[in-house]
Design a protein around this motif. Sequence first.
Motif, PDB file in Angstrom:
ATOM      1  N   ARG A 176      11.384  14.392   6.899  1.00 30.02           N
ATOM      2  CA  ARG A 176      12.663  15.027   6.546  1.00 30.02           C
ATOM      3  C   ARG A 176      13.850  14.120   6.848  1.00 30.02           C
ATOM      4  NH1 ARG A 176      11.995  20.880   5.081  1.00 30.02           N
ATOM      5  NH2 ARG A 176      13.949  21.328   6.127  1.00 30.02           N
ATOM      6  N   GLN A 177      14.816  14.186   5.964  1.00 29.27           N
ATOM      7  CA  GLN A 177      16.133  13.613   6.255  1.00 29.27           C
ATOM      8  C   GLN A 177      17.032  14.819   6.548  1.00 29.27           C
ATOM      9  OE1 GLN A 177      18.376  11.999   2.950  1.00 29.27           O
ATOM     10  NE2 GLN A 177      19.444  10.545   4.245  1.00 29.27           N
ATOM     11  N   PRO A 178      17.448  14.994   7.817  1.00 30.43           N
ATOM     12  CA  PRO A 178      18.146  16.235   8.177  1.00 30.43           C
ATOM     13  C   PRO A 178      19.452  16.445   7.432  1.00 30.43           C
ATOM     14  CG  PRO A 178      17.689  14.877  10.129  1.00 30.43           C
ATOM     15  CD  PRO A 178      17.313  14.065   8.952  1.00 30.43           C
ATOM     16  N   MET A 216      14.365   6.916   7.361  1.00 33.37           N
ATOM     17  CA  MET A 216      13.542   8.037   7.847  1.00 33.37           C
ATOM     18  C   MET A 216      12.041   7.703   7.746  1.00 33.37           C
ATOM     19  SD  MET A 216      15.679  10.405   8.748  1.00 33.37           S
ATOM     20  CE  MET A 216      16.742   9.092   9.252  1.00 33.37           C
ATOM     21  N   ALA A 217      11.693   6.747   6.883  1.00 31.19           N
ATOM     22  CA  ALA A 217      10.276   6.418   6.657  1.00 31.19           C
ATOM     23  C   ALA A 217       9.795   5.285   7.557  1.00 31.19           C
ATOM     24  CB  ALA A 217      10.068   6.041   5.185  1.00 31.19           C
ATOM     25  N   LYS A 218      10.667   4.819   8.471  1.00 31.93           N
ATOM     26  CA  LYS A 218      10.347   3.638   9.292  1.00 31.93           C
ATOM     27  C   LYS A 218       8.988   3.738   9.988  1.00 31.93           C
ATOM     28  CE  LYS A 218      11.957   1.079  13.263  1.00 31.93           C
ATOM     29  NZ  LYS A 218      12.648   1.162  14.510  1.00 31.93           N
ATOM     30  N   ARG A 258       0.816  -1.226   0.000  1.00 28.07           N
ATOM     31  CA  ARG A 258       0.000   0.000   0.000  1.00 28.07           C
ATOM     32  C   ARG A 258       0.843   1.266   0.000  1.00 28.07           C
ATOM     33  NH1 ARG A 258      -3.150   0.958   4.689  1.00 28.07           N
ATOM     34  NH2 ARG A 258      -1.365   0.270   5.903  1.00 28.07           N
ATOM     35  N   LYS A 259       2.093   1.127   0.436  1.00 26.99           N
ATOM     36  CA  LYS A 259       2.896   2.332   0.671  1.00 26.99           C
ATOM     37  C   LYS A 259       4.127   2.390  -0.234  1.00 26.99           C
ATOM     38  CE  LYS A 259       1.308   2.556   5.411  1.00 26.99           C
ATOM     39  NZ  LYS A 259       1.631   2.608   6.837  1.00 26.99           N
ATOM     40  N   ALA A 260       4.422   3.596  -0.683  1.00 22.28           N
ATOM     41  CA  ALA A 260       5.614   3.784  -1.517  1.00 22.28           C
ATOM     42  C   ALA A 260       6.447   4.921  -0.950  1.00 22.28           C
ATOM     43  CB  ALA A 260       5.214   4.107  -2.942  1.00 22.28           C
ATOM     44  N   VAL A 261       7.741   4.667  -0.817  1.00 23.27           N
ATOM     45  CA  VAL A 261       8.681   5.652  -0.276  1.00 23.27           C
ATOM     46  C   VAL A 261       9.517   6.243  -1.421  1.00 23.27           C
ATOM     47  CG1 VAL A 261      10.674   5.959   1.260  1.00 23.27           C
ATOM     48  CG2 VAL A 261       8.786   4.451   1.950  1.00 23.27           C
ATOM     49  N   PHE A 262       9.604   7.557  -1.450  1.00 28.65           N
ATOM     50  CA  PHE A 262      10.404   8.255  -2.456  1.00 28.65           C
ATOM     51  C   PHE A 262      11.543   9.012  -1.771  1.00 28.65           C
ATOM     52  CE2 PHE A 262       8.028   7.975  -6.439  1.00 28.65           C
ATOM     53  CZ  PHE A 262       6.859   7.381  -5.982  1.00 28.65           C
ATOM     54  N   PRO A 263      12.771   8.480  -1.790  1.00 32.17           N
ATOM     55  CA  PRO A 263      13.894   9.238  -1.244  1.00 32.17           C
ATOM     56  C   PRO A 263      14.149  10.424  -2.172  1.00 32.17           C
ATOM     57  CG  PRO A 263      14.397   6.889  -1.457  1.00 32.17           C
ATOM     58  CD  PRO A 263      13.172   7.151  -2.250  1.00 32.17           C
TER      59      PRO A 263
END
Length: 291
Positions: free
Chosen positions: A104-106, A117-119, A6-11
């Motif tokens: 955010r990725q600092p 960061m998306a954990k 269901r989820k997609a992560v975009f770095p």
Amino acid sequence: MTQTIRKAVFPAAGMGTRFLPATKATPKEMLPLVDKPLIQYGVEEAVAAGCTEIIIVTGRGKGTMEDHFDRAPELEASLEKRGKTALLEIAQSVSKLAKITYVRQPEALGLGHAVLMAKELVGDEPFCVLLPDDIVDATVPCMKQMVEAFNRTGSSILGSEVVEGEAISQYGCLDCAPVEGDERLLKVRDMVEKPKASEAPSQNAIIGRYILTPRIFSLLEQLTPGAGGELQLTDGIKALLQYESVYGFTYEGKRHDAGDKLGFLKATVEFALKRDDLGPKFREWLKSFPL
Ligand code: UTP
């Protein structure tokens, strides 16, 4: 039973140094191929694969991505008033694509760190990762093909393509074996980052499309940062191999590295030529262009 993706992560928190000076104040992910930002191609691909929740990992100076996927009331009101319904539809459709959350990725501490960061937002379920500067032009969207492969295996899937000759030295490379009865699947034994062509275990390169099981997060947390304090996603996946099966998947389609100037130019020409509204005139102009 395998879990639904269901989820997609975009770095999207990298610095885009290959595209300077354009990327000094503008996110690389917002560079347009013809008239659509790179990241929108990726989000549309994830939605076509069945994802309903998009998680974008951003950083400083990347705010225009949030504006892009948000409503634009003044623009919408102005287009409506002027009766520009087709343009209004285009502007509104972007904000209706999916539920989008930002984290955010600092500091740009590597792709593995960006995914980490998306954990919390991903939680305990398998998820996709799409690198927005890899644009895949395919009849069946690349991530949709990969979700189908995940549904067959229940395992992590790495998007892969066969590259010719020396080019493998620019990619992560799969040490893998074919899977009987499934010509696109490869059983991964190991991975080598940017091998010398003469030492590469295969010509199967890893591209910017992944489906990962949630165990990756604890493994990324345990990694020791490499040079420059970076956490590599490949190292996390190598650790995952000790616990679970991981497959490569040779997708059908054509990939463009739009994060690189030459790749971006090639993609622009191909995408423009395919457009009904621009293609014929652009082709005519290209033919007459003195090379
Ligand atoms: P790239 O290496 O292609 O992007 O990473 P980059 O670092 O922005 O670009 P160059 O090499 O300096 O030109 C692939 C994707 O991972 C993201 C980038 O934004 C890009 O979409 N990324 C990379 C992060 O989100 N965080 C990082 O620490 C590194």
